[in-house]
Design a protein around this motif. Structure first.
Motif, PDB file in Angstrom:
ATOM      1  N   LEU A  83      36.842  49.350  96.622  1.00  0.00           N
ATOM      2  CA  LEU A  83      37.840  48.677  95.783  1.00  0.00           C
ATOM      3  C   LEU A  83      38.177  49.512  94.551  1.00  0.00           C
ATOM      4  CD1 LEU A  83      36.709  44.925  95.824  1.00  0.00           C
ATOM      5  CD2 LEU A  83      38.330  46.089  97.307  1.00  0.00           C
ATOM      6  N   ASP A  84      37.144  50.023  93.887  1.00  0.00           N
ATOM      7  CA  ASP A  84      37.385  50.806  92.660  1.00  0.00           C
ATOM      8  C   ASP A  84      38.293  51.996  92.942  1.00  0.00           C
ATOM      9  OD1 ASP A  84      35.712  49.083  91.354  1.00  0.00           O
ATOM     10  OD2 ASP A  84      33.991  50.447  91.298  1.00  0.00           O
ATOM     11  N   THR A  85      38.002  52.703  94.014  1.00  0.00           N
ATOM     12  CA  THR A  85      38.776  53.911  94.296  1.00  0.00           C
ATOM     13  C   THR A  85      40.195  53.557  94.771  1.00  0.00           C
ATOM     14  OG1 THR A  85      37.628  54.008  96.423  1.00  0.00           O
ATOM     15  CG2 THR A  85      36.852  55.481  94.708  1.00  0.00           C
ATOM     16  N   LEU A 113      43.742  53.969  78.591  1.00  0.00           N
ATOM     17  CA  LEU A 113      42.820  52.895  78.194  1.00  0.00           C
ATOM     18  C   LEU A 113      41.541  52.938  79.044  1.00  0.00           C
ATOM     19  CD1 LEU A 113      45.658  50.254  78.053  1.00  0.00           C
ATOM     20  CD2 LEU A 113      44.299  50.888  76.060  1.00  0.00           C
ATOM     21  N   GLY A 114      41.723  53.241  80.324  1.00  0.00           N
ATOM     22  CA  GLY A 114      40.577  53.278  81.236  1.00  0.00           C
ATOM     23  C   GLY A 114      39.625  54.422  80.933  1.00  0.00           C
ATOM     24  N   PRO A 170      27.176  61.953  88.756  1.00  0.00           N
ATOM     25  CA  PRO A 170      28.429  61.248  88.423  1.00  0.00           C
ATOM     26  C   PRO A 170      28.854  61.628  87.007  1.00  0.00           C
ATOM     27  CG  PRO A 170      26.755  59.716  89.255  1.00  0.00           C
ATOM     28  CD  PRO A 170      26.063  61.028  89.057  1.00  0.00           C
ATOM     29  N   ASP A 171      30.140  61.713  86.743  1.00  0.00           N
ATOM     30  CA  ASP A 171      30.656  62.181  85.452  1.00  0.00           C
ATOM     31  C   ASP A 171      29.952  63.484  85.064  1.00  0.00           C
ATOM     32  OD1 ASP A 171      32.277  59.945  85.267  1.00  0.00           O
ATOM     33  OD2 ASP A 171      30.740  58.791  84.216  1.00  0.00           O
ATOM     34  N   PRO A 172      30.191  64.546  85.816  1.00  0.00           N
ATOM     35  CA  PRO A 172      29.396  65.776  85.665  1.00  0.00           C
ATOM     36  C   PRO A 172      29.415  66.352  84.253  1.00  0.00           C
ATOM     37  CG  PRO A 172      31.395  66.167  86.953  1.00  0.00           C
ATOM     38  CD  PRO A 172      31.280  64.694  86.776  1.00  0.00           C
ATOM     39  N   PRO A 231      32.854  52.492  86.100  1.00  0.00           N
ATOM     40  CA  PRO A 231      33.513  53.416  87.042  1.00  0.00           C
ATOM     41  C   PRO A 231      35.012  53.526  86.754  1.00  0.00           C
ATOM     42  CG  PRO A 231      32.025  51.955  88.213  1.00  0.00           C
ATOM     43  CD  PRO A 231      32.055  51.473  86.779  1.00  0.00           C
ATOM     44  N   HIS A 232      35.511  54.743  86.866  1.00  0.00           N
ATOM     45  CA  HIS A 232      36.898  55.057  86.502  1.00  0.00           C
ATOM     46  C   HIS A 232      37.912  54.094  87.136  1.00  0.00           C
ATOM     47  CE1 HIS A 232      40.502  57.500  85.838  1.00  0.00           C
ATOM     48  NE2 HIS A 232      40.745  57.390  87.128  1.00  0.00           N
TER      49      HIS A 232
END
Ligand SMILES: [Fe+2]
Length: 399
Positions: free
Chosen positions: A188-190, A264-265, A63-65, A275-276
């Motif tokens: 939900l996040d995505t 901001l995110g 994740p977050d490569p 998570p983004h």
């Protein structure tokens, strides 16, 4: 002059079967170990076996490569010399595959050579094509021209954006069989990431009519089908529409960019490793409120949001524009409540002490983010600080 870029999109149940018709016999598959363990890689390799394609698996995407992982993938890809690269995964996997593909095609360049005005890169695709198969419904990575890779600088892993129109995948296979197994939080996040892509794609300074059309439909589908999926994650029809919505939202923001919920995110995610989509989804209503409070009457974002509410049937056509625009924010908050998405940053578990300690870093990171120049109401240091404060406490933006 403006552009609207898109891969060839194959969507719906059994879209994966289209792999049979995509040229390429030797496939380099980029994925991660979780997808392998969950059996999703097997769904792909069974199809590759069925269609007589040889393959090699690179499953080391994190994740977050990080840059180092990308370079390892690049070397393995060069050694294998495929004529097709397939990315199976979420945003991290697809972003990794984009740059691995580019660096494989151009063995003499480095990551920093992937920038918008590098004319040489327009030859990309001579050796191979890139197929992206998203397993989440939200990032839009399957259709965008950007790859987000982290590089260790100044003591933290900073996200760097490598952009070029040609790193858009050649094909996106948007098959609901893959997001079907997403856990509830990831769903939900995505989905809120996709909602932010839509509303920010419609309001960024690079907004355009093609993006608007995609975003409007994406919002309609997200509001209709996310509550269904939140209740029944195995509803394949709802998953299918939500998956399509995410790709449409990706086309929207991929061709017009995002604005401050992403600014901001991104910063919040870099510092607190949230998570983004969760970070961006929390900021979205606060940023829209900030836009509505713009004292500059030359900015027409309020009119735009008012029109969106009317087109979606959330307000009557004769409704006052500002009131109608506020409906959009109300609807986003109602959706958050209905599906159990957090409303403010405090809910993410960050203490006030940690927040205070990092606020200057957070604001500085905002100004380094490419989306920070695309907000319709430019924010200064004090305003970014206040936006963080209001989103942390969960207060309506009144400035
Ligand atoms: Fe996003």
């Amino acid at each position: 002059m403006w552009f609207f870029y898109s891969p060839g999109i194959i969507h719906g149940e059994d879209a994966i079967d289209f792999l049979e018709f995509i040229p390429g016999e030797k496939v380099f598959v980029v994925t991660d170990k979780i997808l392998e363990e969950l059996g999703y890689l097997k769904k792909l390799t069974e199809k590759l076996d069925q269609f007589g394609k040889k393959y090699m698996i690179f499953n080391d995407v994190q994740p977050d490569p990080h840059e180092d992982d990308v370079l390892t993938g690049r070397q393995q890809c060069i050694d294998y010399a495929p004529d097709l690269v397939i990315a199976l995964g979420g945003g991290s996997v697809i972003d990794t595959a984009k740059v691995v593909w580019c660096l494989y095609e151009f063995p003499d360049i480095v990551l920093d050579d992937i920038y918008p005005f590098n004319a040489e890169l327009y030859k990309l695709g001579n050796k191979s094509k890139l197929v992206a198969i998203p397993t989440t419904s939200g990032t839009g990575a399957e259709i965008t021209n950007v790859s987000v890779i982290s590089r260790f600088l100044d003591g933290i892993w900073k996200k760097h954006f490598f952009l070029h129109k040609t790193i858009i995948p050649s094909y996106a296979i948007v098959d609901p069989i893959f997001p079907l197994g997403m856990p509830p939080k990831l769903t939900l996040d995505t989905a809120f990431d996709a909602l932010a892509h839509s509303l920010e794609g419609m309001t960024s300074l690079w907004k355009n009519e093609f993006s608007y059309a995609m975003a409007l439909k994406a919002i309609e589908l997200i509001f209709k089908y996310l509550p269904i999926v939140a209740k029944d994650s195995k509803d394949i029809e709802a998953r299918d529409y939500l998956h399509q919505a995410a790709t449409m939202a990706g086309l929207a923001f991929g061709n017009s960019q995002a604005q401050y919920a992403h600014t901001l995110g991104h910063s919040w995610g870099s510092v607190f490793h949230v998570p983004h989509g969760r970070a961006v989804g929390i900021f979205l209503p606060y940023v829209l409120q900030f836009c509505l409070n713009n004292p500059d009457e030359a900015d027409k974002t309020t009119d735009l949001l008012g029109k969106i509410a009317k087109q979606l049937g959330w307000a009557n056509w004769d409704e006052d524009t500002k009131k109608s625009a506020k409906t959009v924010i109300k609807k986003v908050k109602e959706l958050q409540k209905e599906v159990g998405f957090p409303f403010n940053l405090k809910e993410l578990g960050t203490t006030k002490e940690d927040y205070d300690k990092n606020i200057d870093v957070l604001v500085n990171l905002c100004f380094e983010d490419s989306t920070s120049v695309l907000g319709p109401r430019p924010a200064n240091t004090a305003e970014f600080k206040k936006l963080y404060e209001f989103a942390f406490e969960g207060k309506d933006v009144d400035f």
